[in-house]
Design a protein around this motif. Structure first.
Motif, PDB file in Angstrom:
ATOM      1  N   MET A   1       0.889  -1.104   0.002  1.00  0.00           N
ATOM      2  CA  MET A   1       0.059   0.026   0.037  1.00  0.00           C
ATOM      3  C   MET A   1       0.689   1.168  -0.059  1.00  0.00           C
ATOM      4  O   MET A   1       1.101   1.875   1.053  1.00  0.00           O
ATOM      5  N   ALA A   2       1.362   1.698  -1.147  1.00  0.00           N
ATOM      6  CA  ALA A   2       2.360   2.828  -1.217  1.00  0.00           C
ATOM      7  C   ALA A   2       1.643   3.895  -0.592  1.00  0.00           C
ATOM      8  O   ALA A   2       0.765   4.388  -1.013  1.00  0.00           O
TER       9      ALA A   2
ATOM     10  N   TYR B   1      -9.528  10.491   6.526  1.00  0.00           N
ATOM     11  CA  TYR B   1      -9.682   9.442   5.885  1.00  0.00           C
ATOM     12  C   TYR B   1      -9.933   7.981   6.326  1.00  0.00           C
ATOM     13  O   TYR B   1     -10.817   7.080   6.205  1.00  0.00           O
TER      14      TYR B   1
ATOM     15  N   LEU C   1       5.740  -0.752  -7.723  1.00  0.00           N
ATOM     16  CA  LEU C   1       4.565  -0.731  -9.023  1.00  0.00           C
ATOM     17  C   LEU C   1       5.608  -0.209 -10.130  1.00  0.00           C
ATOM     18  O   LEU C   1       5.993   0.708 -10.392  1.00  0.00           O
TER      19      LEU C   1
HETATM   20  C1  LIG Z   1      -5.313   1.941   0.322  1.00  0.00           C
HETATM   21  C2  LIG Z   1      -4.667   1.030  -0.578  1.00  0.00           C
HETATM   22  C3  LIG Z   1      -3.365   1.061  -1.282  1.00  0.00           C
HETATM   23  C4  LIG Z   1      -3.056  -0.020  -2.078  1.00  0.00           C
HETATM   24  N1  LIG Z   1      -1.854   0.434  -2.433  1.00  0.00           N
HETATM   25  C5  LIG Z   1      -1.182  -0.802  -3.287  1.00  0.00           C
HETATM   26  C6  LIG Z   1       0.148  -0.701  -4.024  1.00  0.00           C
HETATM   27  O1  LIG Z   1       0.766   0.429  -3.813  1.00  0.00           O
HETATM   28  N2  LIG Z   1       0.635  -1.604  -4.567  1.00  0.00           N
HETATM   29  C7  LIG Z   1       0.149  -2.909  -4.494  1.00  0.00           C
HETATM   30  O2  LIG Z   1       0.394  -3.811  -5.239  1.00  0.00           O
HETATM   31  N3  LIG Z   1      -1.262  -3.045  -4.333  1.00  0.00           N
HETATM   32  C8  LIG Z   1      -1.813  -1.884  -3.387  1.00  0.00           C
HETATM   33  N4  LIG Z   1      -3.475  -1.977  -2.866  1.00  0.00           N
HETATM   34  C9  LIG Z   1      -3.786  -3.334  -3.165  1.00  0.00           C
HETATM   35  C10 LIG Z   1      -3.352  -4.571  -2.403  1.00  0.00           C
HETATM   36  O3  LIG Z   1      -2.140  -5.045  -3.014  1.00  0.00           O
HETATM   37  C11 LIG Z   1      -4.512  -5.744  -2.341  1.00  0.00           C
HETATM   38  O4  LIG Z   1      -4.453  -6.424  -3.478  1.00  0.00           O
HETATM   39  C12 LIG Z   1      -5.816  -5.578  -1.689  1.00  0.00           C
HETATM   40  O5  LIG Z   1      -5.706  -4.366  -0.597  1.00  0.00           O
HETATM   41  C13 LIG Z   1      -6.478  -6.448  -1.146  1.00  0.00           C
HETATM   42  O6  LIG Z   1      -7.772  -6.381  -1.102  1.00  0.00           O
HETATM   43  P1  LIG Z   1      -8.560  -5.626   0.250  1.00  0.00           P
HETATM   44  O7  LIG Z   1      -8.171  -4.169   0.261  1.00  0.00           O
HETATM   45  O8  LIG Z   1      -9.816  -6.095   0.042  1.00  0.00           O
HETATM   46  O9  LIG Z   1      -7.645  -6.371   1.504  1.00  0.00           O
HETATM   47  C14 LIG Z   1      -3.797  -1.192  -2.144  1.00  0.00           C
HETATM   48  C15 LIG Z   1      -4.821  -1.521  -1.446  1.00  0.00           C
HETATM   49  C16 LIG Z   1      -5.371  -0.368  -0.672  1.00  0.00           C
HETATM   50  C17 LIG Z   1      -6.800  -0.421   0.096  1.00  0.00           C
END
Ligand SMILES: Cc1cc2nc3c(=O)[nH]c(=O)nc-3n(C[C@H](O)[C@H](O)[C@H](O)COP(=O)(O)O)c2cc1C
Length: 256
Positions: free
Chosen positions: A1-2, A211, A61
């Motif tokens: 979650m960058a 948020y 990413l």
């Molecule tokens: C706020 C947020 C930021 C995210 N940023 C990224 C990211 O930078 N890179 C990434 O690979 N996945 C990112 N994800 C997706 C996650 O890898 C993952 O697929 C997802 O959070 C799983 O589903 P869930 O949110 O229902 O648990 C992000 C998810 C959220 C909620």
């Protein structure tokens, strides 16, 4: 979650028995800072300075990060996992995986994909140590065309098994927030799960309090969240590759 998952959150997850990931976008000095925080937190709790790898993963990413800038960070910190998600071309995962393995041979490569075709392609080309199968319920960025893990994980599992890739463990992501989701994912063929959104409620996440409050207030997730490209188009041209959109709260901006 960058931008959300830094060293404090990632190390807390690892110290609690999971595998914490530090997210990164383009700023490699910011990533270094967060990895130092993670490294110090883990060392102070476990005295694990002699480990060959740092016990957190790093998410990149590749469509926005520069491989040449990411490599020295991985070489320096040797995270236990490099997590890759979102390339301009599927073949770029192989390029990143090969380069990462060269600078940090003990680091495992995890790639997150959202379709059977992508899982098959990445299994063949990048030879990931783990494939994360992201379903359409996932928060944050994901795939505009997709489906939930309930059909996606078994379909990927069976396809990979048929084609000789059953040695690649699957982890499932998307909509999992408690033990019931974990049990379901295991029944579908995943070996572990990835959780994102739930950590937006954590003390150690990097997030604005408003948020966080909005996420905590949200109920009936299928109604209060939506998939869209709205936030990618706001302010500047959308830099995400065409196949991606994102799930977020359906806020006022979606209604005007
Ligand atoms: C706020 C947020 C930021 C995210 N940023 C990224 C990211 O930078 N890179 C990434 O690979 N996945 C990112 N994800 C997706 C996650 O890898 C993952 O697929 C997802 O959070 C799983 O589903 P869930 O949110 O229902 O648990 C992000 C998810 C959220 C909620």
């Amino acid at each position: 979650m960058a931008g959300f998952a830094g060293g404090a959150l990632a190390s807390a997850v690892t110290l609690a028995g999971g595998l914490g990931l530090v997210g990164s976008a383009v700023d490699m000095n910011a990533l270094r800072k967060e990895l130092r925080i993670a490294s110090e937190a883990i060392e102070s709790k476990t005295g694990a300075s002699s480990m060959t790898t740092l016990a957190v993963g790093v998410g990149f990413l590749p469509f926005i990060a520069e491989l040449e800038e990411a490599l020295p960070v991985v070489a320096e910190f040797k995270p236990v996992v490099v997590w890759l998600f979102a390339t301009k071309e599927l073949d770029h995962y192989a390029e990143w995986a090969t380069a990462m393995r060269k600078v940090s041979p003990d680091t495992k490569i995890w790639v997150q994909v959202g379709s059977v075709a992508a899982a098959r392609h990445v299994a063949r080309t990048a030879k990931p140590d783990v494939l994360c199968i992201q379903g359409a319920n996932a928060g944050g960025h994901g795939f505009e065309r997709g489906t939930g893990i309930i059909s996606l994980v078994p379909e990927v599992f069976d396809t990979l098994a048929r084609e000789g890739f059953s040695h690649i463990p699957l982890v499932a992501s998307g909509g999992i927030s408690d033990g019931r989701g974990v049990a379901a994912a295991l029944a579908l063929g995943a070996q572990r799960v990835v959780i994102g959104t739930r950590f937006l409620a954590a003390d150690k996440v990097i997030v604005h309090t408003k948020y966080q409050a909005a996420v905590l207030e949200a109920q009936d997730g299928g109604q209060m969240t939506t998939r869209s490209k709205l936030f990618d188009h706001l302010g500047s041209p959308n830099i995400w590759p065409e196949v991606y959109d994102g799930r977020s709260l359906a806020v006022q901006s979606h209604k005007v």
